[in-house]
Design a protein around this motif. Structure first.
Motif, PDB file in Angstrom:
ATOM      1  N   LYS A  94       0.659  -1.462   0.171  1.00 10.68           N
ATOM      2  CA  LYS A  94      -0.460   0.502   0.051  1.00 10.68           C
ATOM      3  C   LYS A  94       0.544   1.123  -0.022  1.00 10.68           C
ATOM      4  O   LYS A  94       0.640   2.308  -0.774  1.00 10.68           O
ATOM      5  CB  LYS A  94      -0.857   0.129   0.869  1.00 10.68           C
ATOM      6  CG  LYS A  94      -1.483   1.061   1.792  1.00 10.68           C
ATOM      7  CD  LYS A  94      -3.208   1.062   0.605  1.00 10.68           C
ATOM      8  CE  LYS A  94      -4.020   2.843   0.792  1.00 10.68           C
ATOM      9  NZ  LYS A  94      -4.692   2.466  -0.901  1.00 10.68           N
ATOM     10  N   ILE A 109      -7.805   0.240   2.596  1.00 11.61           N
ATOM     11  CA  ILE A 109      -7.709  -0.427   1.124  1.00 11.61           C
ATOM     12  C   ILE A 109      -8.960  -1.512   0.416  1.00 11.61           C
ATOM     13  O   ILE A 109      -9.683  -1.089   1.705  1.00 11.61           O
ATOM     14  CB  ILE A 109      -6.974  -1.732   1.991  1.00 11.61           C
ATOM     15  CG1 ILE A 109      -6.950  -2.702   2.650  1.00 11.61           C
ATOM     16  CG2 ILE A 109      -5.253  -0.704   1.566  1.00 11.61           C
ATOM     17  CD1 ILE A 109      -5.621  -3.678   3.023  1.00 11.61           C
ATOM     18  N   SER A 138      -5.511  -0.044   6.499  1.00 13.96           N
ATOM     19  CA  SER A 138      -3.812  -0.448   5.876  1.00 13.96           C
ATOM     20  C   SER A 138      -2.863  -0.272   7.254  1.00 13.96           C
ATOM     21  O   SER A 138      -1.674  -0.234   6.475  1.00 13.96           O
ATOM     22  CB  SER A 138      -3.314   1.391   4.709  1.00 13.96           C
ATOM     23  OG  SER A 138      -3.546   2.537   5.497  1.00 13.96           O
ATOM     24  N   PRO A 175      -9.125  -5.484   0.132  1.00 12.13           N
ATOM     25  CA  PRO A 175      -8.703  -6.592   0.164  1.00 12.13           C
ATOM     26  C   PRO A 175      -9.003  -7.711  -0.811  1.00 12.13           C
ATOM     27  O   PRO A 175     -10.825  -7.601   0.325  1.00 12.13           O
ATOM     28  CB  PRO A 175      -7.606  -7.227   1.454  1.00 12.13           C
ATOM     29  CG  PRO A 175      -8.650  -6.111   2.313  1.00 12.13           C
ATOM     30  CD  PRO A 175      -8.910  -5.172   1.359  1.00 12.13           C
ATOM     31  N   ASN A 207      -6.742  -6.153  -4.414  1.00  5.54           N
ATOM     32  CA  ASN A 207      -6.693  -5.744  -3.272  1.00  5.54           C
ATOM     33  C   ASN A 207      -7.886  -4.189  -4.954  1.00  5.54           C
ATOM     34  O   ASN A 207      -7.927  -4.416  -6.367  1.00  5.54           O
ATOM     35  CB  ASN A 207      -5.719  -4.368  -3.173  1.00  5.54           C
ATOM     36  CG  ASN A 207      -6.275  -3.348  -2.488  1.00  5.54           C
ATOM     37  OD1 ASN A 207      -7.022  -3.405  -1.278  1.00  5.54           O
ATOM     38  ND2 ASN A 207      -6.424  -2.143  -2.921  1.00  5.54           N
ATOM     39  N   ALA A 257      -5.324  -9.132   3.147  1.00  6.69           N
ATOM     40  CA  ALA A 257      -4.522  -7.303   3.188  1.00  6.69           C
ATOM     41  C   ALA A 257      -3.346  -7.909   2.815  1.00  6.69           C
ATOM     42  O   ALA A 257      -2.406  -7.964   2.123  1.00  6.69           O
ATOM     43  CB  ALA A 257      -4.860  -6.703   4.277  1.00  6.69           C
ATOM     44  N   GLN A 258      -2.688  -9.175   3.592  1.00  7.87           N
ATOM     45  CA  GLN A 258      -1.729  -9.985   3.889  1.00  7.87           C
ATOM     46  C   GLN A 258      -1.309 -10.996   2.750  1.00  7.87           C
ATOM     47  O   GLN A 258       0.077 -10.759   2.730  1.00  7.87           O
ATOM     48  CB  GLN A 258      -1.372 -10.306   5.597  1.00  7.87           C
ATOM     49  CG  GLN A 258      -1.243  -9.373   6.483  1.00  7.87           C
ATOM     50  CD  GLN A 258      -1.347  -9.650   8.119  1.00  7.87           C
ATOM     51  OE1 GLN A 258      -0.329  -9.710   8.338  1.00  7.87           O
ATOM     52  NE2 GLN A 258      -2.620 -10.137   8.188  1.00  7.87           N
TER      53      GLN A 258
END
Length: 443
Positions: free
Chosen positions: A147, A166, A361, A168, A318, A392-393
């Motif tokens: 990000k 974000i 984020s 995801p 994303n 997200a990760q």
């Protein structure tokens, strides 16, 4: 005459002495020569740091951010700062911002910029403050690496914005449709069985055979889900168009499923799309980000408990998210930076999630017990925060390019023509590439 001349000289001397006396008092000479209380500049403006005057910041935003509550809190804690929020539609706000910075007039002190537009504005970075000059490097560790990199120039020397939320991506699915098709309904079992795009295709055939329904309602969502998992999408870092590999594979996969009637033809955000969502006319929403939760609830308010959330096949992408920037016209960059660094800190990102569902984020939040305990009864009690944090990760860093929107719009047109008009997929691809190249030549 001599008497008159002496009288004039004497009068001038008296006037001079009075003037010196007045000047001495105005510069504070009566307190030992300390002139620290002189708060007047040569042009008569107040330049005192403790004059008590407020710093006014104009803040342009779009979408449902919930920032109003946080702005009020910041002003309460910083009474010398007055922040005015101006909220508009996303495309209008970006167009107005670009027009303002191009003209050198009318830009705000702080502007929210969506991720798909950030490269365009990085191309005009001389019209923004470099946040590295105000300490951005010191807070970079607060954010997900991919990000943070989205708002940097190629060599990392210029940081145009601080990250906000974000998007995801995961997979929303209808429990009743999956059950009717004889497929798993438990979210972990769904993730285990539909863990590849080949498995998704096989599930689509099963759902069609058993229920007569498509696995997804919108071609663009399937295409986006595959595309967003790729590190190279439309452009490389030299802004060269590169679409014949991973993007073409995503397009071919999607159009194959369209032709086999495994994907519906409703366009995103249309009334028909919302109706199908409420009626359960399809099985999954692949590539759905956290902010899609509100869309599902809004379109299908009576379907609580019928939707659930699982991971998307082969990873995550994303979709969405923004940055806070400071246009060069601002006369208060230090105050503006202080505010945006506060607003994007983990504590405030957690609050934004609680207020408006903006997904943080800042990975520190992902370790917060209250955050991880977040569930959503509408989605069958799914641990939404945990699911989206894991996604997200898993996101890869992607270079989007300044002309991303041009390519994306033309490919959506091609997919729509295949789905709605039964057009030839390869012919639509070739036509889209021709339109894209024509527009890029004019940039």
């Amino acid at each position: 005459m001599k008497k008159w001349l002496m009288l004039i000289i004497f009068s001038l001397v008296v006037v001079s002495l009075v003037a010196c006396s007045d000047d001495s008092e105005s510069t504070g000479s009566d307190n030992g020569g300390d002139d620290s209380e002189n708060t007047t500049s040569d042009n008569g403006e107040d330049t005192s740091s403790d004059s008590g005057e407020k710093v006014a910041l104009d803040f342009w935003i779009f979408g449902s951010t919930g920032y109003g509550e946080l702005v009020d809190k910041y002003m309460e804690e910083n009474p010398n700062v007055e922040i005015t929020i101006n909220e508009g539609e996303m495309n209008d706000m970006h167009n107005n911002l670009f027009t303002s910075i191009s003209a050198g007039s009318g830009a705000p002190d702080i502007a929210q910029i969506e991720v798909s537009q950030i490269e365009k504005f990085l191309g005009a970075q001389d019209q923004f403050y470099n946040l590295n000059d105000y300490g951005a490097n010191d807070v970079s560790g607060n954010f997900l690496d991919w990000k943070w990199a989205q708002a940097q120039n190629v060599d990392g020397s210029f940081q145009i914005g601080l990250p906000t939320d974000i998007g995801p991506t995961t997979m929303f699915y209808r429990i009743d449709v999956m059950e009717e098709a004889g497929l798993p309904t438990d979210r972990e079992e769904v993730a285990a069985e539909i863990n590849t795009w080949d498995a998704y295709y096989e599930a689509a055939k099963t759902i069609k055979a058993e229920t007569g329904k498509p696995i997804a309602d919108t071609p663009k969502l399937v295409f986006n889900a595959l595309r967003d998992q790729q590190e190279l999408q439309y452009f490389n870092e030299d802004n060269e168009l590169i679409m014949e590999d991973t993007v073409k594979e995503a397009y071919d996969y999607t159009t194959k499923m369209i032709e086999e009637k495994l994907i519906g033809q409703n366009a995103l955000w249309t009334p028909e799309w919302g109706t199908a969502m409420a009626e359960g006319s399809y099985a999954t929403l692949p590539g759905a980000p956290g902010w899609m939760v509100a869309n599902v609830k809004g379109n299908a308010p009576d379907a609580s408990g019928l939707w659930d959330i699982s991971s998307i096949p082969e990873g995550a992408g994303n979709w969405g998210g923004s940055f806070l920037t400071i246009p060069a016209e601002s006369e208060h960059p230090e105050e503006a930076y202080k505010f945006i660094s506060w607003l994007t800190a983990p504590e405030q990102q957690l609050k934004s999630f609680e207020i408006a569902g903006l997904f943080p984020s800042t990975p520190d939040v992902y370790e917060n017990e209250e955050f991880l305990a977040t569930t959503d009864e509408y989605f069958n009690g799914a641990p939404t925060a945990k699911i989206f944090a894991e996604a997200a990760q898993a996101v890869k860093e992607v270079y989007m390019g300044s002309n991303y929107a041009i390519v994306d719009t033309e490919l959506e047109t091609a997919l729509t023509n295949v789905a709605v008009d039964g057009a030839d997929p390869q012919g639509e691809w070739d036509a889209a590439i021709e339109r894209i190249n024509s527009q890029l030549e004019r940039q």
